[in-house]
Design a protein around this motif. Structure first.
Motif, short mmCIF file in Angstrom:
data_model
loop_
_atom_site.label_atom_id
_atom_site.label_comp_id
_atom_site.label_asym_id
_atom_site.label_seq_id
_atom_site.Cartn_x
_atom_site.Cartn_y
_atom_site.Cartn_z
N THR A 66 0.81 -1.23 0.00
CA THR A 66 0.00 0.00 0.00
C THR A 66 0.84 1.27 0.00
OG1 THR A 66 -0.14 0.13 2.42
CG2 THR A 66 -1.80 -1.22 1.27
N GLY A 67 2.08 1.19 0.49
CA GLY A 67 2.93 2.38 0.55
C GLY A 67 2.66 3.28 1.74
N GLU A 68 1.74 2.89 2.63
CA GLU A 68 1.46 3.70 3.82
C GLU A 68 2.61 3.61 4.81
OE1 GLU A 68 -0.90 5.76 4.14
OE2 GLU A 68 -2.01 5.18 2.34
N ASN A 69 2.75 4.65 5.67
CA ASN A 69 3.83 4.61 6.64
C ASN A 69 3.45 3.73 7.83
OD1 ASN A 69 2.68 6.28 8.91
ND2 ASN A 69 2.64 7.83 7.29
N PHE A 70 4.46 3.28 8.55
CA PHE A 70 4.26 2.32 9.63
C PHE A 70 3.36 2.88 10.74
CE2 PHE A 70 8.30 0.25 8.16
CZ PHE A 70 7.72 -0.98 7.87
N LYS A 71 3.48 4.18 11.04
CA LYS A 71 2.67 4.74 12.13
C LYS A 71 1.18 4.61 11.85
CE LYS A 71 2.05 8.80 15.04
NZ LYS A 71 0.60 8.61 15.10
N VAL A 72 0.78 4.90 10.61
CA VAL A 72 -0.64 4.78 10.24
C VAL A 72 -1.11 3.34 10.41
CG1 VAL A 72 -2.26 4.90 8.31
CG2 VAL A 72 -0.63 6.75 8.67
N ILE A 73 -0.31 2.39 9.92
CA ILE A 73 -0.71 0.98 9.98
C ILE A 73 -0.77 0.50 11.43
CG2 ILE A 73 -0.18 -1.37 9.22
CD1 ILE A 73 1.34 -0.13 6.86
N TYR A 74 0.26 0.82 12.21
CA TYR A 74 0.27 0.38 13.61
C TYR A 74 -0.87 1.00 14.41
CZ TYR A 74 4.71 -2.16 13.46
OH TYR A 74 5.69 -3.08 13.20
N ASP A 75 -1.19 2.27 14.15
CA ASP A 75 -2.31 2.91 14.83
C ASP A 75 -3.62 2.18 14.53
OD1 ASP A 75 -0.70 4.77 16.01
OD2 ASP A 75 -1.16 6.40 14.60
N GLY A 76 -3.71 1.63 13.33
CA GLY A 76 -4.89 0.86 12.98
C GLY A 76 -4.89 -0.54 13.54
N VAL A 77 -3.70 -1.09 13.78
CA VAL A 77 -3.57 -2.46 14.29
C VAL A 77 -3.94 -2.55 15.77
CG1 VAL A 77 -1.84 -4.20 14.96
CG2 VAL A 77 -1.90 -3.34 12.61
N TYR A 78 -3.52 -1.57 16.56
CA TYR A 78 -3.65 -1.67 18.01
C TYR A 78 -5.07 -1.97 18.51
CZ TYR A 78 1.19 -0.06 18.20
OH TYR A 78 2.54 0.05 18.03
N PRO A 79 -6.13 -1.31 17.96
CA PRO A 79 -7.48 -1.66 18.45
C PRO A 79 -7.84 -3.13 18.22
CG PRO A 79 -7.53 0.41 17.24
CD PRO A 79 -6.18 -0.17 17.02
N TYR A 80 -7.37 -3.69 17.10
CA TYR A 80 -7.71 -5.09 16.80
C TYR A 80 -6.90 -6.07 17.64
CZ TYR A 80 -10.41 -3.25 12.96
OH TYR A 80 -11.35 -2.56 12.23
N LEU A 81 -5.79 -5.59 18.22
CA LEU A 81 -5.03 -6.45 19.14
C LEU A 81 -5.87 -6.84 20.35
CD1 LEU A 81 -1.41 -4.97 19.28
CD2 LEU A 81 -2.10 -7.24 18.50
N ILE A 82 -6.83 -5.98 20.69
CA ILE A 82 -7.72 -6.29 21.82
C ILE A 82 -8.42 -7.62 21.57
CG2 ILE A 82 -9.75 -5.54 23.12
CD1 ILE A 82 -8.97 -2.65 22.41
#
Length: 438
Positions: free
Chosen positions: A393-409
């Motif tokens: 996708t070419g997105e930066n890591f911060k954007v992806i990780y910010d989206g990942v954290y809620p689903y880690l729950i």
């Protein structure tokens, strides 16, 4: 014996340092195991062991199941089947708030039921779902984070390469492991959907509502879902009923997906070159990792670290559940710094005797390991799923990780539920295959 154990522990630390240098993981494991075997035994013995382990791995009939299931995933991805599954799922859930995100969960679950590759699932939906969600106004954080996390379903949803490897490492029935992974995978899918609903309610602008499809459109899209169910039933049903072995199940799955794409997708013979090439590369990587890990495992055996670790851990004057928590934390931490699959192959021969001595169900243990690896694959520093999403996708890591954290729950809650209620994983194989039957 004490000096052998000390040398083995030092070798493990050296191996971790090797991983940090960027050397190929399989070769790092093999080199340390080979040199360690020479030190504790002899050069001739190490050469004999090295040749035998590599030959046995690449000539193993049982391991042919790995390239077969990976090929299923690659054919499904390159033929456009993933996009059709996505479109079909959208017809049913696209009109509700966060509908495209729901479609991603449903579509990835269905797609994963067709193949054994987590990589294929992440790649397919990074290429299909993320652009679609962004085009409809979804936030990049939600789109990329969801795809990175939902791809981890491939670790537990059969047919799973990770469960196949765990079955080979622990000598447990692959059929039972496949059945044990179904319910936790579906529970996780529901958790992901629930988290998406909560996210959309809190931030409506993150996921605009899509248009509602007519029932005519839904019925016309139904065959794309039905074919996935038929293929899944063919592979899992035949395996469960004992009509064919895991390798034969993989062969049937490949044959079925080829017939499907040639007939329905007008797939051409020359188009098979790319999925075959990708499948061979992935399969060879996994097989070399298994071969080199076998070499390292033989080295660990002569150090007696697994036996001593099992006896010491089992003799601790603490609750066995606490020991299990510590083991899972080791898997999580270790898999966060080196490749999760490599650490799983490295650690399982050490901890498997421990959990047997403590009286835990081996099938449940394998599912717990798989669920823990799911978390390791999306948390830094080594997060394979996140790296794949970024690459595509070419997105930066911060954007992806910010989206990942809620689903880690959802992942954490699933592990807690599995820990408290092991029957979530064990009741289906016990029900359909009989308790204790391999």
């Amino acid at each position: 014996m004490t000096s052998d154990i000390a040398f083995g522990i030092i070798s493990i630390f050296v191996l971790v340092l090797f991983f940090l240098t960027g050397i190929e993981i399989a070769f790092a494991i093999g080199i340390i195991g080979f040199i360690g075997y020479i030190y504790l035994s002899s050069f001739a013995g190490a050469m004999s062991m090295l040749g035998k382990d590599i030959y046995d791995t690449f000539s193993s009939y049982g391991l042919t199941v790995i390239p077969l299931f990976v090929l299923m995933g690659q054919v499904a991805y390159h033929s456009g089947t993933a996009r059709k599954i996505y479109d079909a799922a959208y017809r049913y859930v696209g009109h509700i708030p966060g509908g495209l995100a729901m479609t991603t969960v449903v579509g990835a679950t269905l797609f994963k039921a067709m193949c054994g590759s987590t990589f294929a699932t992440v790649v397919a939906f990074s290429s299909v779902a993320v652009p679609e969600m962004i085009r409809y106004g979804y936030s990049k954080k939600l789109a990329t984070g969801l795809v990175a996390t939902v791809g981890t379903l491939g670790i537990l949803m059969p047919p799973s390469v990770v469960l196949i490897i765990l079955g080979l490492l622990t000598e447990q029935s692959i059929g039972r492991l496949f059945l044990a992974g179904i319910v936790p995978s579906l529970v996780l899918s529901l958790f992901f959907m629930g988290i998406t609903i909560g996210w959309v309610k809190a931030y409506p602008e993150a996921a605009p509502r899509g248009e509602k499809s007519t029932w005519r459109q839904r019925i016309r899209a139904l065959p794309d879902i039905v074919w996935v169910i038929v293929l899944f039933s063919l592979v899992m049903g035949g395996l469960m009923k004992g009509f064919f072995s895991p390798t034969e199940a993989g062969s049937m799955g490949v044959a079925a997906i080829l017939i499907l794409v040639f007939v329905r997708e007008k797939f051409r013979l020359k188009q098979l070159l790319k999925p075959i090439d990708d499948a061979l590369r992935t399969a060879c990587m996994v097989l070399m990792l298994i071969a080199c890990s076998t070499v390292f495992g033989h080295f660990l055996t002569i150090t007696e670290i697994p036996i001593v670790a099992a006896e010491w851990t089992a003799g601790l004057a603490v609750n066995r559940n606490l020991i299990m928590v510590v083991i899972m934390l080791i898997y999580l931490i270790g898999g966060s710094f080196i490749d999760d699959l490599a650490f799983m192959i490295l650690a399982t021969p050490i901890f498997y005797p421990v959990i047997l001595k403590l009286g835990f169900d081996p099938i449940w243990f394998c599912i717990m390991v798989g669920a823990t690896i799911m978390i390791g694959s999306v948390i830094p520093p080594v997060a394979v799923s996140v790296f794949l999403v970024k690459q595509i996708t070419g997105e930066n890591f911060k954007v992806i990780y910010d989206g990942v954290y809620p689903y880690l729950i959802g992942l954490v809650v699933c592990i807690i539920l599995l820990f408290m209620f092991p029957q979530i994983a064990t009741f289906l194989p016990d029900l359909l295959m009989g308790k204790g039957v391999k």
